[in-house]
Design an enzyme around this catalytic site. Structure first.
Site, PDB file in Angstrom:
ATOM      1  CE  LYS A 109      -4.018  -2.248   0.943  1.00  0.00           C
ATOM      2  NZ  LYS A 109      -3.718  -3.675   1.005  1.00  0.00           N
TER       3      LYS A 109
HETATM    4  C1  LIG Z   1      -4.374  -4.806   0.573  1.00  0.00           C
HETATM    5  C2  LIG Z   1      -3.553  -6.018   0.476  1.00  0.00           C
HETATM    6  C3  LIG Z   1      -3.826  -7.001  -0.483  1.00  0.00           C
HETATM    7  C4  LIG Z   1      -4.997  -6.924  -1.433  1.00  0.00           C
HETATM    8  O1  LIG Z   1      -4.877  -5.899  -2.389  1.00  0.00           O
HETATM    9  P1  LIG Z   1      -6.190  -5.358  -3.148  1.00  0.00           P
HETATM   10  O2  LIG Z   1      -5.735  -4.204  -3.949  1.00  0.00           O
HETATM   11  O3  LIG Z   1      -7.151  -4.959  -2.073  1.00  0.00           O
HETATM   12  O4  LIG Z   1      -6.710  -6.486  -3.966  1.00  0.00           O
HETATM   13  C5  LIG Z   1      -2.969  -8.103  -0.550  1.00  0.00           C
HETATM   14  N1  LIG Z   1      -1.939  -8.240   0.317  1.00  0.00           N
HETATM   15  C6  LIG Z   1      -1.659  -7.320   1.251  1.00  0.00           C
HETATM   16  C7  LIG Z   1      -0.528  -7.540   2.179  1.00  0.00           C
HETATM   17  C8  LIG Z   1      -2.450  -6.177   1.367  1.00  0.00           C
HETATM   18  O5  LIG Z   1      -2.174  -5.255   2.298  1.00  0.00           O
END
Ligand SMILES: *Cc1c(COP(=O)(O)O)cnc(C)c1O
Length: 490
Positions: A109
């Site tokens: 993120k």
């Molecule tokens: C948010 C997240 C995901 C999923 O990503 P999306 O964009 O919501 O599909 C997968 N792995 C981790 C560690 C995350 O923080």
């Protein structure tokens, strides 16, 4: 560039799309002319991450000039990641792992949420808006901290993060509740991520009808419903591809497949954008945990959220309502917003919808899907470490497992697995996967894991335990609107 809602022909420019987060009709914004844009990877070869980001983001948000965007990108990423190339790709066995967790909060993120605050503040300036922007965020664990890190003490903004009480790891919780900053609020809700996300979406809808401007406030979102959050994620698909070309692992033009650990369908949708822009992608493989609503959907065309919600060892993917799928339905149906609005209404009111055969076939051309259980996730961590000496977190392990399933179909092209978190964010699961007994204190487990593997603890996670807890609010899942109004109308 104009952006259109997925639920009507409502359009805005890119600056407004970034600031609003979600369209007034409840739809999500998409670039109107995605199909006419083209960024062949040849044009990106030998460019740095920041150079690629500037080109891609300026193409999508062309209200900013190239030199403005180059400066903004540098402000967002310069010196913030462990490695200068931001998102390195490493070879593990015959496949590749695209490491997206080298940022300040150790989850993927960070890549998008380093950029989003810059996009929001600059969009605000260009539009001459003077209101304070209040960012509302629902988190399954990782978005919250990454958004807090991006927005804390950013002038003219405030941020409120809602996380599911008991639904995040001790490390994730500690990261959020120790957040400093004069403009930050962190609140637990008694409910799961879907409850938090629904509460936040409903708050947007309720506030659209109220005049928050008289309080000098405008709401926006740091979730991947915001196009300003999705767009920066396109960059690493290009970066990884060009890295493999530069390392002579593939030739320019060869197709590659990306396997993406998926929750809200944001990350994988960014991959689809990259494909639309001209990156040679064979398949985008959607990897899910035991919450396998997307696996079923991409295989059968039926999306059914009326099922048991499991809290798994890959909690950031514990989601039953994947918001960004709405964007994919819009794109795959050739922009049929009436159809999309009808599916979303059915999902809301009946808990399910079934897409027509043409749409399903069009999705299947690009996507493939698979899932694995919690035990398989742990076994995959153990096996990957034993065989290749590569330590991965639980979310990445789900993708590694699904990549193995995908390979059984003998696909063309290299396989790149997106690694979305550091193993130190989920140390209890990762250590048990290596056959060790974790201590009751999750922070001690980080040390145990470090001793067992010699993989360094990321700087942002070391020392977390000593930091003071600053946020203790817990509210009912139906109190999100009231909570926000109290914070805003003061
Ligand atoms: C948010 C997240 C995901 C999923 O990503 P999306 O964009 O919501 O599909 C997968 N792995 C981790 C560690 C995350 O923080």
């Amino acid at each position: 560039m104009l952006y259109q809602s997925t639920r009507s022909n409502h359009t805005v420019n890119s600056l407004e799309a970034i600031l609003q987060g979600i369209a007034p009709d409840g739809g999500l914004y998409l670039p109107k002319d995605l199909a006419s844009l083209s960024l062949p990877p040849q044009q990106m070869a030998d460019k740095s991450f920041e150079e690629m980001a500037a080109i891609i983001l300026q193409t999508l948000f062309d209200e900013f000039t190239p030199s403005e965007m180059a400066e903004m990108v540098h402000r967002a990423y310069g010196g913030k990641f462990e490695t200068d190339d931001v998102t390195p790709t490493v070879k593990v066995g015959k496949d590749y792992v695209l490491e997206l967790f080298r940022g300040p909060t150790s989850a993927f993120k960070d890549v998008a949420l380093s950029m989003l605050p810059v996009l929001i503040t600059e969009a605000k300036k260009k539009l001459g808006i003077t209101e304070k922007i209040m960012i509302l965020t629902a988190t399954s664990g990782d978005t919250g901290k990454a958004a807090l890190e991006g927005f804390h003490d950013v002038e003219g903004t405030g941020i409120i993060v809602f996380y599911p009480n008991g639904g995040v790891s001790a490390v994730q919780k500690a990261q959020m509740v120790t957040q400093e900053g004069s403009n930050v609020t962190v609140c637990a809700i008694d409910g799961n991520f879907d409850d938090a996300q629904t509460g936040v979406k409903n708050t947007f809808a309720a506030c659209a009808a109220r005049d928050l401007k008289k309080h000098g406030v405008m709401l926006s979102s740091a979730n991947s419903i915001n196009i300003g959050r999705l767009a920066p994620q396109i960059v690493y698909y290009y970066k990884s591809y060009c890295d493999l070309v530069a390392a002579e692992e593939i030739r320019m033009g060869d197709p590659v497949n990306f396997v993406v650990p998926t929750g809200n369908f944001g990350d994988i949708l960014a991959g689809y954008f990259a494909k639309c822009l001209g990156l040679p992608i064979g398949k985008l493989v959607c990897a899910s945990n035991r919450n396998d609503v997307l696996t079923e959907f991409l295989n059968t065309g039926r999306y059914d959220r009326r099922r048991t919600f499991y809290r798994t060892n890959s909690p950031s993917m514990d989601i039953l309502v994947s918001s960004n799928l709405e964007r994919m339905l819009y794109l795959a149906s050739g922009g049929d917003f009436q159809k999309v609005a009808a599916y979303m209404k059915a999902l809301n009111e009946e808990g399910q919808y079934v897409v027509d055969e043409d749409l399903l076939q069009s999705l299947k051309q690009t996507f493939s899907a698979g899932c694995c259980s919690e035990d398989e996730t742990l076994a995959t961590i153990g096996k990957t470490y034993e065989t290749y000496g590569y330590l991965c977190d639980t979310h990445t392990a789900v993708a590694v497992n699904v990549a193995e399933q995908f390979k059984a179909a003998d696909p063309d092209g290299a396989i790149i697995i997106l690694s979305t978190a550091s193993p130190y964010k989920f140390p209890v699961s990762v250590l048990s996967a290596l056959g060790e007994t974790p201590d009751a204190d999750e922070f001690k487990v980080m040390e145990q894991l470090n001793q067992r593997t010699d993989v360094p603890v990321p700087a942002g996670l070391a020392g977390l335990k000593e930091r003071a807890v600053l946020h203790t609010d817990v509210i009912g899942k139906d109190s999100i609107l009231d909570y926000v109004l109290k914070k805003v109308e003061v």
